[in-house]
Design a protein around this motif. Structure first.
Motif, PDB file in Angstrom:
ATOM      1  N   MET A 197      75.173  -1.099  10.990  1.00 51.18           N
ATOM      2  CA  MET A 197      75.517  -2.228  10.122  1.00 51.18           C
ATOM      3  C   MET A 197      74.417  -2.408   9.074  1.00 51.18           C
ATOM      4  O   MET A 197      73.293  -2.785   9.409  1.00 51.18           O
ATOM      5  CB  MET A 197      75.644  -3.510  10.964  1.00 51.18           C
ATOM      6  N   ASP A 247      77.036 -10.621   9.357  1.00 43.97           N
ATOM      7  CA  ASP A 247      76.832  -9.232   9.812  1.00 43.97           C
ATOM      8  C   ASP A 247      76.333  -9.206  11.256  1.00 43.97           C
ATOM      9  O   ASP A 247      76.756  -8.367  12.065  1.00 43.97           O
ATOM     10  CB  ASP A 247      75.832  -8.504   8.892  1.00 43.97           C
ATOM     11  N   GLY A 305      78.418  -5.664   5.831  1.00 40.01           N
ATOM     12  CA  GLY A 305      79.639  -6.353   6.270  1.00 40.01           C
ATOM     13  C   GLY A 305      80.585  -5.473   7.056  1.00 40.01           C
ATOM     14  O   GLY A 305      81.571  -5.950   7.593  1.00 40.01           O
ATOM     15  N   LYS A 306      80.284  -4.161   7.120  1.00 39.18           N
ATOM     16  CA  LYS A 306      81.124  -3.308   7.970  1.00 39.18           C
ATOM     17  C   LYS A 306      80.261  -2.219   8.621  1.00 39.18           C
ATOM     18  O   LYS A 306      79.208  -1.847   8.077  1.00 39.18           O
ATOM     19  CB  LYS A 306      82.288  -2.701   7.184  1.00 39.18           C
ATOM     20  N   PHE A 307      80.753  -1.738   9.748  1.00 39.30           N
ATOM     21  CA  PHE A 307      80.017  -0.691  10.444  1.00 39.30           C
ATOM     22  C   PHE A 307      80.254   0.659   9.791  1.00 39.30           C
ATOM     23  O   PHE A 307      81.355   0.953   9.333  1.00 39.30           O
ATOM     24  CB  PHE A 307      80.436  -0.631  11.922  1.00 39.30           C
ATOM     25  N   HIS A 308      79.189   1.460   9.757  1.00 42.22           N
ATOM     26  CA  HIS A 308      79.259   2.847   9.276  1.00 42.22           C
ATOM     27  C   HIS A 308      78.836   3.727  10.458  1.00 42.22           C
ATOM     28  O   HIS A 308      78.160   3.258  11.369  1.00 42.22           O
ATOM     29  CB  HIS A 308      78.285   3.059   8.111  1.00 42.22           C
ATOM     30  N   GLN A 322      78.990  -9.733  13.826  1.00 36.74           N
ATOM     31  CA  GLN A 322      79.723  -8.488  14.135  1.00 36.74           C
ATOM     32  C   GLN A 322      78.938  -7.621  15.123  1.00 36.74           C
ATOM     33  O   GLN A 322      79.513  -6.987  16.001  1.00 36.74           O
ATOM     34  CB  GLN A 322      79.970  -7.693  12.850  1.00 36.74           C
TER      35      GLN A 322
END
Ligand code: URA
Length: 264
Positions: free
Chosen positions: A221, A245, A210-213, A248
């Motif tokens: 993602m 996801d 659910g969030k970019f690293h 995004q």
């Protein structure tokens, strides 16, 4: 936004990025540079890139690397792997599954490791999980051949067990080299094994997704593995989480987001 856009880099920028690149290579186990790459580095430092090189490419799924970038090719990495027996998976595999797709892909999917179908065919994601991944890619309105697909380990773990840490750490330098060769604008890590291996953290996938690293300067993602979606059913919450996801990812790539209605 686009990492590949030419920046008219100064010599010091080029030296800095070359140093970072060499450090990455060293970390991934490379202990020498072929002469042809040294020559490419030299011309990169003396050649100004063409400022119009990437104009109009933002909405396509393929990109050209800026002329100043040097990298080893996927073919060179595949050749370096050879008939790999660096870990115990080498003894039981039928085929080494290196990866498939566009060497200049803007988007790379990384799975856990080959299953029986992949082992038999030498290509990642060609069985049931592959068909689910194909559905995800099709839903994104992109083509499988435009992305790159690979796995954390290149050989099938017996009985499809998750790869063990020694197998992951042996194969990881080659995966890092593949990703550094492609330098995609986004990476999708499919499932726990892929996300944990790439990000080197032991956090459940439900917490990572659910969030970019950051992965070596590339946005990554994490999302659920296609096999998990198969187990939980086609219209489940997990399916829609994966779709969220992917939305995004599409936005990051500046690609259109297809409208999908959620059946209640
Ligand atoms: N599952 C994976 O993680 N990778 C494959 O290639 C196939 C199934």
């Amino acid at each position: 936004m686009n990492r590949h856009s030419p920046q008219h880099p100064t010599q010091s920028h080029l030296y800095a990025s070359l140093t970072a690149y060499l450090q990455d290579l060293q970390e991934s186990g490379v202990d020498g540079i072929p002469l042809e790459l040294m020559t490419a580095a030299e011309s990169a430092i003396t050649t100004q890139p063409d400022a119009t090189h990437k104009k109009g490419m933002e909405n396509t799924m393929t990109v050209q690397h800026a002329a100043s970038e040097i990298h080893e090719t996927l073919e060179q990495i595949r050749k370096n792997l050879g008939a790999c027996q660096r870990c115990k998976l080498g003894a039981t595999r039928k085929n080494l599954v290196f990866g498939v797709g566009n060497p200049r892909a803007r988007l790379v999917f990384v799975g856990e490791g080959p299953g029986a179908d992949e082992d038999a065919q030498g290509e990642p994601f060609v069985g049931d999980a592959g068909r689910m991944l194909n559905r995800i890619i099709a839903a994104m309105e992109i083509k499988r051949e435009d992305v790159y697909i690979c796995n954390v380990v290149k050989c099938r773990p017996p009985q499809n067990r998750p790869p063990e840490s020694d197998e992951v750490s042996t194969c990881y330098p080659f995966l890092l080299r593949q990703l550094n060769s492609i330098r995609p604008e986004a990476i999708v890590a499919l499932g726990t094994s892929a996300a944990q291996a790439l990000l080197q953290i032991k956090v459940p996938i439900s917490k990572m997704r659910g969030k970019f690293h950051d992965f070596h300067g590339m946005p990554l993602m994490p999302t659920y593995h296609p096999s998990y979606l198969l187990r939980t059913g086609g219209n489940s919450d997990s399916f829609w989480s994966v779709w969220d996801d992917m939305i995004q990812v599409l936005r990051l790539l500046n690609l259109p987001v297809p409208d999908k209605s959620r059946k209640k």
